[in-house]
Design a protein around this motif. Structure first.
Motif, PDB file in Angstrom:
ATOM      1  N   CYS A   1       0.873  -1.171   0.000  1.00  0.00           N
ATOM      2  CA  CYS A   1       0.000   0.000   0.000  1.00  0.00           C
ATOM      3  C   CYS A   1       0.913   1.224   0.000  1.00  0.00           C
ATOM      4  CB  CYS A   1      -0.901  -0.016   1.225  1.00  0.00           C
ATOM      5  SG  CYS A   1      -2.124   1.297   1.238  1.00  0.00           S
TER       6      CYS A   1
ATOM      7  N   ALA B   1      -3.922   3.549  -2.149  1.00  0.00           N
ATOM      8  CA  ALA B   1      -3.384   3.082  -3.424  1.00  0.00           C
ATOM      9  C   ALA B   1      -2.640   1.774  -3.238  1.00  0.00           C
ATOM     10  CB  ALA B   1      -2.455   4.140  -4.016  1.00  0.00           C
TER      11      ALA B   1
ATOM     12  N   ILE C   1      -6.732   2.046  -7.125  1.00  0.00           N
ATOM     13  CA  ILE C   1      -7.104   2.988  -6.064  1.00  0.00           C
ATOM     14  C   ILE C   1      -8.395   2.466  -5.444  1.00  0.00           C
ATOM     15  CG2 ILE C   1      -7.849   5.345  -5.538  1.00  0.00           C
ATOM     16  CD1 ILE C   1      -6.167   6.291  -7.919  1.00  0.00           C
TER      17      ILE C   1
ATOM     18  N   HIS D   1      -4.896   3.398 -13.744  1.00  0.00           N
ATOM     19  CA  HIS D   1      -3.440   3.339 -13.890  1.00  0.00           C
ATOM     20  C   HIS D   1      -2.998   1.935 -14.299  1.00  0.00           C
ATOM     21  CE1 HIS D   1      -2.127   7.316 -12.428  1.00  0.00           C
ATOM     22  NE2 HIS D   1      -3.190   7.267 -11.625  1.00  0.00           N
TER      23      HIS D   1
ATOM     24  N   VAL E   1       0.384   3.191  -8.240  1.00  0.00           N
ATOM     25  CA  VAL E   1       0.033   4.561  -7.880  1.00  0.00           C
ATOM     26  C   VAL E   1       0.958   5.016  -6.752  1.00  0.00           C
ATOM     27  CG1 VAL E   1      -1.788   6.093  -7.076  1.00  0.00           C
ATOM     28  CG2 VAL E   1      -2.351   4.182  -8.585  1.00  0.00           C
TER      29      VAL E   1
ATOM     30  N   MET F   1      -1.493  10.625  -4.345  1.00  0.00           N
ATOM     31  CA  MET F   1      -2.870  11.038  -4.609  1.00  0.00           C
ATOM     32  C   MET F   1      -3.138  12.352  -3.887  1.00  0.00           C
ATOM     33  SD  MET F   1      -5.039   7.481  -4.286  1.00  0.00           S
ATOM     34  CE  MET F   1      -4.528   7.243  -2.584  1.00  0.00           C
TER      35      MET F   1
ATOM     36  N   SER G   1      -4.273  11.613  -9.189  1.00  0.00           N
ATOM     37  CA  SER G   1      -3.371  10.515  -8.836  1.00  0.00           C
ATOM     38  C   SER G   1      -2.282  10.404  -9.890  1.00  0.00           C
ATOM     39  CB  SER G   1      -4.142   9.194  -8.739  1.00  0.00           C
ATOM     40  OG  SER G   1      -4.752   8.875  -9.983  1.00  0.00           O
TER      41      SER G   1
ATOM     42  N   GLY H   1       1.532   7.911 -11.004  1.00  0.00           N
ATOM     43  CA  GLY H   1       2.167   6.634 -10.721  1.00  0.00           C
ATOM     44  C   GLY H   1       3.310   6.268 -11.636  1.00  0.00           C
TER      45      GLY H   1
END
Length: 742
Positions: free
Chosen positions: A228, A244, A252, A270, A274, A277, A289, A291
């Motif tokens: 995470c 994320a 997300i 995405h 990610v 955010m 967001s 990534g």
């Protein structure tokens, strides 16, 4: 669309007001020249100069290592405090004011070890608070003296930095060691004691620092294989947040902590993990967001739909933040060394406009105090308020009544001008001008200017200076050559002897000495006044008055006491023009009132009104008009009349609106003519003001309908009616834009 771009790979944070942005060399990046130097920089992000795409660099200072996270707090006063968590576990606190004061500095010397190098004067605190990289570092937005830090060493701390030289650890987390590495942390924007933390094993822990225990724990990974990476709280709903999930299945997730068994929805726009955010505080329906796929995407977290995207970068975009005060401004940073501040106006293309562009309420105002509003059930409701409900209209009615009732009695007018209700409206020398009219004298104006005529002042000169009379002057006097003697005295500036000799020589010699004396002593104000009085050109004092070398009150008093009646107003107006051109508007207003220049006085009142209501401005000008007995025809004043007429019409004061609009129309404001024409249908005939129709006459190609004849007041003629389909060559005159009654 990028507004500002810098070649800098940086973790960043906006200041509280959003006009500055702090950026630090980010961990995991390599400079183009393989340099290992790291810096913290402060840029001007105010967008005050859009002629260049570069941000002005306000400060730069070296730091011992690269940073993962940086934040800016108002704590400490002034520009506040900046904190950064570095890759070696160090946390540094800087004074933003000191950084800016020190300006731009280079890297630390490679010949000096870190322990031996001198600490930067802006550093408030520097210590290794974690054993490994600091991945989370954020000040509490509601209580900015508290700083939370979390690291790859699995440790989570909260610090009180009220005294930044000695941060104190807050014992609100009994077991600071987490299950896995801390990847990010974020304070709840509505509850200061709630802290969300993301871990590398996919877990999210929400800490309640009051009860010193986790309030909620859940995992975003299906099988525990994904980390995470980051989280963000809903700006309005305290229990909602987005988290994320990293590769291999990036997503997300939107969670509601009241039922934290499963996410509300999962958003998968995405194609790479990610990394950051940001939830817009101005519109909760927009979440930004970014990534590993190089994309910065805007989506609606309540529906999951994508609503826009910034141009894609070649490398990872690792951080994104909204500006705190500008709703459509977003900052982002990528490993391409692309640090940019962008406008999202063209990037966000939702079916619904962003909240900051929408009307705050489904309502609109109409004439007569009418308000149309859409109710919750979708029904349209129209309500109305009468003019008696508006205190502005009542105060204006009282003013007009008093102005009218005192028009023929100067005694009552002066009594009213001295009353508290009128004292704040009477500007400049209005009261003094009214007193001059009553007494048929300029003495009240002289008293107002500070030069009373009934006060005698005695001046004594202590001691006398003995002057030796030159032999040559004496010889010429003895020989009766008075003109030659006067010439020598003037050449030596011995004006006392010159006047004495000229008195014997005759009037011509006296005038000659007087002119020479005045020309030689013009630096003395009294002599300057004598000079212009003798020449009869008092108005030439204007440039000196505007420059401040002569007091304007003295010059105005000189005109009031000595100028002929035919020249007095011209001189006062000339003084006012000079003062106004030099920006001395209050003094200029006094001069214009003395000179009866009502248009110039009205312009000054309008220019100095500031945030004052149009009604108050009109009252001030009306009082000047009544005192001077002249009507203003200023274009600036006409615009105020037109604007106020619109306001009165919306309030429901149609009579007042028609009066002001009619006058504005006669002074050249064409839009006011349409308002006055419309008011004709709303005002009783006895209260209507004469106003010419603002609409042009047009020729209609076909015969008028009965309804058209009703509007134009003409009688239909049966003989002109043609069969259907017949093309008539007759032309009928009618109003092209005749309005219908409201």
């Amino acid at each position: 669309m990028p507004l500002k771009v810098e070649r800098f790979c940086a973790a960043f944070a906006f200041s509280g007001c959003g006009t500055r942005i702090a950026a630090a060399s980010v961990a995991g990046a390599m400079d183009d020249d393989f340099s290992s130097d790291a810096f913290i920089k402060i840029y001007d992000a105010s967008m005050s100069d859009l002629s260049t795409d570069r941000m002005p660099l306000l400060a730069q200072a070296p730091i011992p290592d690269r940073a993962h996270r940086i934040d800016w707090s108002p704590c400490g006063g002034g520009a506040g405090m900046i904190a950064a968590g570095l890759t070696d576990g160090t946390v540094i606190l800087w004074s933003a004011d000191k950084l800016i004061e020190c300006g731009v500095q280079g890297a630390r010397s490679a010949e000096i070890g870190e322990e031996e190098s001198e600490r930067h004067p802006a550093v408030l605190y520097e210590a290794k608070l974690h054993q490994l990289a600091v991945k989370g570092c954020q000040f509490n937005p509601q209580q900015p003296q508290f700083l939370a830090t979390g690291g790859a060493d699995k440790e989570l701390f909260v610090w009180n930095v009220q005294d930044p030289s000695n941060p104190l650890r807050v014992p609100s987390i009994p077991n600071s060691t987490q299950q896995a590495e801390v990847t990010d942390l974020c304070w709840n924007p509505r509850y200061a004691h709630i802290l969300g933390v993301t871990l590398s094993n996919g877990s999210v822990v929400v800490w309640d620092l009051k009860s010193k225990r986790p309030a909620s724990t859940f995992n975003v990974s299906h099988n525990g294989s994904a980390s995470c990476t980051t989280l963000a709280w809903h700006p309005e709903i305290a229990t909602h947040l987005v988290v994320a999930r990293d590769d291999p299945i990036p997503a997300i997730q939107v969670w509601d902590l009241r039922k934290a068994t499963a996410p509300i929805r999962e958003i998968t726009h995405h194609t790479g993990g990610v990394l950051s955010m940001a939830w817009s505080s101005f519109d909760p329906n927009i979440l930004a967001s970014c990534g590993r796929d190089g994309r910065t995407i805007f989506c609606n977290p309540h529906t999951g739909a994508s609503v826009g995207e910034l141009p894609k970068q070649e490398n990872w975009v690792f951080e994104v933040q909204w500006a705190p005060r500008a709703p459509a401004i977003l900052a982002s940073s990528s490993y391409d060394s692309h640090f940019a501040i962008s406008s999202t106006h063209t990037a966000v293309a939702s079916a619904d406009a962003p909240k900051w562009l929408r009307k705050p309420a489904p309502a609109a105002f109409g004439y007569g105090g009418r308000v149309a509003a859409v109710q919750d059930n979708g029904a349209l409701k129209v309500s109305s308020r009468t003019a008696t409900e508006f205190t502005v209209s009542r105060s204006e009615n009282d003013f007009v009544t008093n102005l009218t009732n005192t028009a023929g009695d100067i005694g009552k007018r002066l009594e009213w001008l001295a009353s508290p209700s009128c004292s704040e409206i009477a500007v400049g020398g209005v009261v003094a001008a009214a007193q001059c009219t009553a007494q048929q004298s300029r003495a009240p104006m002289l008293t107002h200017l500070g030069f009373p005529t009934d006060q005698s002042e005695a001046f004594e000169i202590d001691g006398k200076t003995a002057m030796e009379v030159d032999d040559e002057i004496a010889k010429r006097v003895a020989a009766g050559r008075f003109s030659d003697a006067v010439t020598l005295c003037i050449a030596r500036s011995q004006f006392d002897e010159a006047f004495a000799i000229a008195h014997i020589a005759g009037k011509d010699q006296v005038n000659r000495v007087h002119e020479a004396f005045v020309a030689a002593k013009t630096e003395k104000r009294a002599v300057r006044y004598v000079q212009v009085l003798s020449r009869g050109d008092i108005d030439t004092l204007g440039p000196d008055v505007a420059a401040g070398t002569l007091p304007w009150r003295e010059a105005l008093a000189l005109a009031a006491s000595s100028a002929p009646q035919g020249d007095y107003e011209r001189i006062c107006t000339a003084f006012g023009s000079s003062l106004a051109a030099n920006g001395q508007l209050d003094a200029a207003l006094e001069c214009f009132i003395c000179g009866g220049a009502v248009d110039s006085a009205a312009d000054i009142v309008v220019r100095t009104a500031g945030n004052e209501s149009c009604g108050k401005t009109i009252q001030r000008v009306s009082l000047i008009e009544a005192t001077l007995g002249r009507e203003a025809r200023s274009v600036c004043y006409a615009a105020v009349l037109a604007k106020h007429a619109d306001s009165l019409a919306f309030e429901g004061n149609f009579t007042g609106a028609m009066q002001h609009a009619s006058r504005a129309a006669t002074l050249g404001v064409s839009e006011a003519g349409a308002v006055a024409d419309r008011m004709r249908f709303l005002v009783p005939p006895s209260q209507r003001s004469a106003v010419a129709s603002p609409f042009s006459i047009a020729q209609l190609p076909e015969p008028c309908t009965p309804e058209c004849h009703m509007l134009t007041g003409s009688q239909p003629q049966a003989s002109t009616r043609q069969p259907l389909g017949h093309t008539s060559t007759s032309q009928v005159t009618a109003y092209a834009q005749q309005p219908t009654p409201a």
